[in-house]
Scaffold this motif. Structure first.
Motif, PDB file in Angstrom:
ATOM      1  N   LYS A 213       0.822  -1.199   0.000  1.00  0.00           N
ATOM      2  CA  LYS A 213       0.000   0.000   0.000  1.00  0.00           C
ATOM      3  C   LYS A 213       0.860   1.255   0.000  1.00  0.00           C
ATOM      4  N   TYR A 215       1.194   5.079   1.626  1.00  0.00           N
ATOM      5  CA  TYR A 215       0.787   5.906   2.762  1.00  0.00           C
ATOM      6  C   TYR A 215       1.455   7.275   2.681  1.00  0.00           C
ATOM      7  N   GLN A 216       0.758   8.257   3.197  1.00  0.00           N
ATOM      8  CA  GLN A 216       1.293   9.613   3.310  1.00  0.00           C
ATOM      9  C   GLN A 216       1.138  10.058   4.760  1.00  0.00           C
ATOM     10  N   GLY A 218       1.402   8.262   7.276  1.00  0.00           N
ATOM     11  CA  GLY A 218       0.651   7.237   7.979  1.00  0.00           C
ATOM     12  C   GLY A 218      -0.762   7.010   7.493  1.00  0.00           C
ATOM     13  N   ASN A 219      -1.262   7.876   6.617  1.00  0.00           N
ATOM     14  CA  ASN A 219      -2.620   7.737   6.094  1.00  0.00           C
ATOM     15  C   ASN A 219      -2.583   7.107   4.704  1.00  0.00           C
ATOM     16  N   GLU A 220      -3.416   6.101   4.492  1.00  0.00           N
ATOM     17  CA  GLU A 220      -3.388   5.383   3.214  1.00  0.00           C
ATOM     18  C   GLU A 220      -3.940   6.239   2.082  1.00  0.00           C
ATOM     19  N   GLU A 238       0.967  -3.394   4.936  1.00  0.00           N
ATOM     20  CA  GLU A 238       0.176  -2.764   5.984  1.00  0.00           C
ATOM     21  C   GLU A 238       0.742  -3.036   7.375  1.00  0.00           C
ATOM     22  N   ILE A 241       3.513  -0.352   8.499  1.00  0.00           N
ATOM     23  CA  ILE A 241       3.381   1.084   8.356  1.00  0.00           C
ATOM     24  C   ILE A 241       3.545   1.839   9.678  1.00  0.00           C
ATOM     25  N   THR A 245       6.449   4.570   9.817  1.00  0.00           N
ATOM     26  CA  THR A 245       6.081   5.989   9.989  1.00  0.00           C
ATOM     27  C   THR A 245       6.838   6.597  11.153  1.00  0.00           C
TER      28      THR A 245
END
Length: 251
Positions: A213, A215-216, A218-220, A238, A241, A245
Motif C-alpha cells: 500500500k 501511505y502519506q 501514515g494515512n493510506e 500494511e 506502516i 512511519t
C-alpha cells in the motif's frame, strides 16, 4: 492490446532508441542533454520514447477519449489516462548509470489500470502481466528499504541513516525503486519530497496489485487523483506502516 506481444514490440523499440543514443563516446552529445525551465535535464531519449508511446496509443487517445499525460507532454490530464515518464532517472541516464526505467501506466480510474516498468540497461522488467507467487513469510529481522539519492544528498535523511533499526540504501529513480519493491527486492520505499504522478503511477499500481500500500504520513492513499503528490510517502505492507512511519517521518 495490452498483451505480451504488445509489450515485446514496445520493449524492442525502446531498446533501439536507447541503444542508438548511448552508443557513443560522448553521452552529452549523443543524448542531446538540455535543461528545462525548472532546471531539470531532458534528453532526446525522453522525447523519443514519449513520442513512441503516444503513437502506440494514438487510437485510445483519438478514439477512446484517453488523456495522454507524459513528463514531456503535460497538456492533458484526467481519466481514463495514459501516464508516462519516458525515462524516470534521466539524471542517472545522463551519467551512464543503469538506475532508470520507462514508467507506463494505463489507468481507467485513479485507482486501477495496467502498469509496465522497463529498465533498458539491465533488462529489469515488471508489468501487470508478470506472473508471481505471494511470499509466505516476510523479513523477520531488520526491514530493508530504498530511499532517494536526492533526499540523502540534501541531508533530509540523516536521521534515517543514523537509525540502527532499519537497513537503508539510496538509489535513483522512484519508479525503479517501486518496481524493485513490487518484485520483492526490498520491504519499503520512502520519499520525503513530493512526486509527480508520472513518477509513481506505474510503480504504485504494481505495488497495489501485489498487496503493498501507499501511505502519506501514515494515512493510506487509495487513488492517484492529482498531478503532484506531497511527500512523506511510504510504500510498504500494511503490517509495517506504524513502525516505518515512526522511524522514517521526522517529527
Amino acid at each position: 492490446m495490452l498483451n505480451e506481444d504488445f509489450l515485446k514490440l514496445l520493449r524492442t523499440e525502446v531498446l533501439e532508441i536507447v541503444k542508438n543514443r548511448v552508443d557513443s563516446s560522448s553521452l552529452k552529445e549523443s543524448l542531446g542533454i538540455s535543461k528545462k525551465s525548472d532546471f531539470s535535464i531532458v534528453t532526446l531519449v525522453d522525447q523519443e520514447v514519449s513520442d513512441l508511446v503516444h503513437k502506440k496509443f494514438s487510437h485510445l487517445i483519438n478514439e477512446g477519449s484517453y488523456h495522454f499525460y507524459s513528463e514531456e507532454d503535460q497538456q492533458s490530464f484526467g481519466f481514463p489516462s495514459i501516464i508516462l515518464d519516458p525515462i524516470d532517472g534521466t539524471r542517472e541516464l545522463a551519467m551512464g548509470l543503469g538506475e532508470c526505467v520507462v514508467s507506463l501506466a494505463v489507468m481507467e480510474t485513479p485507482s486501477s489500470g495496467f502498469a509496465w516498468l522497463f529498465n533498458p540497461f539491465t533488462g529489469f522488467e515488471i508489468s501487470s502481466l508478470s506472473p508471481y507467487v505471494n511470499p509466505v513469510t516476510f523479513n523477520t529481522e531488520k526491514l530493508f528499504g530504498y530511499v532517494s539519492k536526492g533526499d540523502k544528498k540534501r541531508g533530509l535523511l540523516d536521521h534515517v541513516f543514523a537509525s540502527d533499526e532499519l537497513v537503508i540504501s539510496a538509489k535513483g529513480s522512484i519508479a525503479f525503486k517501486l518496481g524493485l519493491l513490487a518484485s520483492g527486492a526490498c520491504d519499503f520505499v520512502y520519499s520525503k519530497t513530493p512526486k509527480n504522478i508520472w513518477d509513481i503511477a506505474a510503480g504504485t499500481l504494481l505495488c497495489w496489485e501485489r498487496g503493498m500500500k501507499l501511505y502519506q504520513e501514515g494515512n493510506e492513499i487509495v487513488a492517484l487523483e492529482e498531478v503532484k503528490i506531497s511527500g512523506e510517502l511510504i510504500w510498504c505492507r500494511e503490517k509495517d506502516i506504524y513502525f516505518l512511519t515512526n522511524s522514517l517521518v521526522k517529527k
